[in-house]
Design a protein around this motif. Sequence first.
Motif, mmCIF file in Angstrom:
data_model
loop_
_atom_site.group_PDB
_atom_site.id
_atom_site.type_symbol
_atom_site.label_atom_id
_atom_site.label_comp_id
_atom_site.label_asym_id
_atom_site.label_seq_id
_atom_site.Cartn_x
_atom_site.Cartn_y
_atom_site.Cartn_z
ATOM 1 N N VAL A 11 -38.983 22.396 11.906
ATOM 2 C CA VAL A 11 -39.162 23.428 12.923
ATOM 3 C C VAL A 11 -38.297 23.119 14.136
ATOM 4 C CG1 VAL A 11 -40.816 24.420 14.549
ATOM 5 C CG2 VAL A 11 -41.455 24.120 12.153
ATOM 6 N N GLN A 12 -38.274 21.875 14.549
ATOM 7 C CA GLN A 12 -37.468 21.490 15.706
ATOM 8 C C GLN A 12 -35.984 21.705 15.426
ATOM 9 O OE1 GLN A 12 -38.091 17.515 17.137
ATOM 10 N NE2 GLN A 12 -36.599 17.738 18.774
ATOM 11 N N ALA A 13 -35.525 21.329 14.234
ATOM 12 C CA ALA A 13 -34.115 21.525 13.878
ATOM 13 C C ALA A 13 -33.767 23.003 13.867
ATOM 14 C CB ALA A 13 -33.827 20.895 12.520
ATOM 15 N N HIS A 14 -34.674 23.828 13.344
ATOM 16 C CA HIS A 14 -34.435 25.267 13.326
ATOM 17 C C HIS A 14 -34.379 25.826 14.749
ATOM 18 C CE1 HIS A 14 -34.506 29.410 12.046
ATOM 19 N NE2 HIS A 14 -35.533 29.628 12.856
ATOM 20 N N SER A 15 -35.298 25.398 15.595
ATOM 21 C CA SER A 15 -35.326 25.854 16.986
ATOM 22 C C SER A 15 -34.046 25.474 17.718
ATOM 23 C CB SER A 15 -36.526 25.255 17.724
ATOM 24 O OG SER A 15 -37.719 25.734 17.182
ATOM 25 N N GLU A 16 -33.569 24.267 17.479
ATOM 26 C CA GLU A 16 -32.326 23.818 18.116
ATOM 27 C C GLU A 16 -31.143 24.621 17.616
ATOM 28 O OE1 GLU A 16 -32.297 19.638 17.313
ATOM 29 O OE2 GLU A 16 -33.839 19.222 18.821
ATOM 30 N N ALA A 17 -31.125 24.935 16.324
ATOM 31 C CA ALA A 17 -30.032 25.734 15.765
ATOM 32 C C ALA A 17 -30.041 27.139 16.349
ATOM 33 C CB ALA A 17 -30.148 25.788 14.242
ATOM 34 N N VAL A 18 -31.215 27.713 16.492
ATOM 35 C CA VAL A 18 -31.334 29.049 17.074
ATOM 36 C C VAL A 18 -30.880 29.022 18.534
ATOM 37 C CG1 VAL A 18 -32.992 30.815 17.794
ATOM 38 C CG2 VAL A 18 -33.113 29.863 15.488
ATOM 39 N N ALA A 19 -31.261 27.998 19.267
ATOM 40 C CA ALA A 19 -30.851 27.874 20.675
ATOM 41 C C ALA A 19 -29.337 27.748 20.790
ATOM 42 C CB ALA A 19 -31.539 26.681 21.326
ATOM 43 N N ARG A 20 -28.724 26.961 19.911
ATOM 44 C CA ARG A 20 -27.256 26.819 19.914
ATOM 45 C C ARG A 20 -26.587 28.155 19.615
ATOM 46 N NH1 ARG A 20 -28.341 22.099 17.306
ATOM 47 N NH2 ARG A 20 -27.863 22.975 15.262
ATOM 48 N N GLN A 21 -27.132 28.856 18.624
ATOM 49 C CA GLN A 21 -26.557 30.146 18.246
ATOM 50 C C GLN A 21 -26.665 31.142 19.402
ATOM 51 O OE1 GLN A 21 -28.479 32.110 14.952
ATOM 52 N NE2 GLN A 21 -26.661 33.312 14.494
ATOM 53 N N ARG A 22 -27.803 31.171 20.083
ATOM 54 C CA ARG A 22 -27.971 32.070 21.228
ATOM 55 C C ARG A 22 -26.981 31.729 22.335
ATOM 56 N NH1 ARG A 22 -34.493 32.229 21.430
ATOM 57 N NH2 ARG A 22 -34.758 33.856 19.876
ATOM 58 N N LYS A 23 -26.783 30.440 22.584
ATOM 59 C CA LYS A 23 -25.840 30.018 23.621
ATOM 60 C C LYS A 23 -24.422 30.451 23.260
ATOM 61 C CE LYS A 23 -24.441 26.099 26.393
ATOM 62 N NZ LYS A 23 -24.642 24.706 26.734
ATOM 63 N N GLU A 24 -24.049 30.288 21.988
ATOM 64 C CA GLU A 24 -22.718 30.700 21.541
ATOM 65 C C GLU A 24 -22.538 32.211 21.690
ATOM 66 O OE1 GLU A 24 -22.330 29.232 17.549
ATOM 67 O OE2 GLU A 24 -22.360 27.134 18.205
ATOM 68 N N LEU A 25 -23.573 32.973 21.350
ATOM 69 C CA LEU A 25 -23.498 34.430 21.488
ATOM 70 C C LEU A 25 -23.375 34.848 22.946
ATOM 71 C CD1 LEU A 25 -26.093 35.580 18.805
ATOM 72 C CD2 LEU A 25 -23.611 35.859 18.730
ATOM 73 N N GLU A 26 -24.076 34.157 23.837
ATOM 74 C CA GLU A 26 -23.974 34.449 25.275
ATOM 75 C C GLU A 26 -22.557 34.188 25.781
ATOM 76 O OE1 GLU A 26 -26.012 35.801 27.659
ATOM 77 O OE2 GLU A 26 -27.277 36.353 25.966
ATOM 78 N N ILE A 27 -21.955 33.092 25.331
ATOM 79 C CA ILE A 27 -20.582 32.776 25.733
ATOM 80 C C ILE A 27 -19.626 33.847 25.214
ATOM 81 C CG2 ILE A 27 -18.685 31.135 25.364
ATOM 82 C CD1 ILE A 27 -20.888 28.909 25.425
ATOM 83 N N GLU A 28 -19.798 34.255 23.954
ATOM 84 C CA GLU A 28 -18.950 35.308 23.390
ATOM 85 C C GLU A 28 -19.105 36.615 24.166
ATOM 86 O OE1 GLU A 28 -19.743 35.839 19.249
ATOM 87 O OE2 GLU A 28 -18.881 33.907 18.698
ATOM 88 N N LEU A 29 -20.345 36.960 24.494
ATOM 89 C CA LEU A 29 -20.586 38.193 25.240
ATOM 90 C C LEU A 29 -19.937 38.132 26.616
ATOM 91 C CD1 LEU A 29 -21.896 40.960 25.453
ATOM 92 C CD2 LEU A 29 -23.998 39.817 26.197
ATOM 93 N N LYS A 30 -20.055 37.001 27.281
ATOM 94 C CA LYS A 30 -19.431 36.843 28.598
ATOM 95 C C LYS A 30 -17.919 37.012 28.488
ATOM 96 C CE LYS A 30 -20.724 34.073 32.328
ATOM 97 N NZ LYS A 30 -21.125 32.799 32.916
ATOM 98 N N ASN A 31 -17.318 36.425 27.460
ATOM 99 C CA ASN A 31 -15.873 36.567 27.257
ATOM 100 C C ASN A 31 -15.497 38.014 26.923
ATOM 101 O OD1 ASN A 31 -15.318 33.869 27.798
ATOM 102 N ND2 ASN A 31 -15.594 33.265 25.677
ATOM 103 N N ASP A 32 -16.324 38.683 26.136
ATOM 104 C CA ASP A 32 -16.073 40.093 25.813
ATOM 105 C C ASP A 32 -16.107 40.952 27.074
ATOM 106 O OD1 ASP A 32 -15.938 39.358 23.148
ATOM 107 O OD2 ASP A 32 -17.950 40.079 22.660
#
Length: 103
Positions: A11-32
Amino acid sequence: MKADHLYSSSVQAHSEAVARQRKELEIELKNDIRSIAGTPAGRRFLWWILSITGPHLPSYTGNSDTYFNEGRRAVGLEIEHRLVAADPAAYLAMIQEGVPEET
């Protein structure tokens, strides 16, 4: 106990992966947003969206239209917030360029 530990780790590994993915999407959105706001055409388009969503206009009508207006306003505020966070200079340029004439 061992199975509980494996479950917790999973569960912790999944939560961390989801958090990383959200952060990456936020960075992409900011760049867009920076990319869109970096052109006059993009700023005109964003200004048009803000003009129809009315983030700084009152939404209260005294009837159920208030809910519709408040929904539009909430979208406009989110777009404006993200634009200012991504590229404050582009936001200022958009304001300085003014409201395009309606056709």
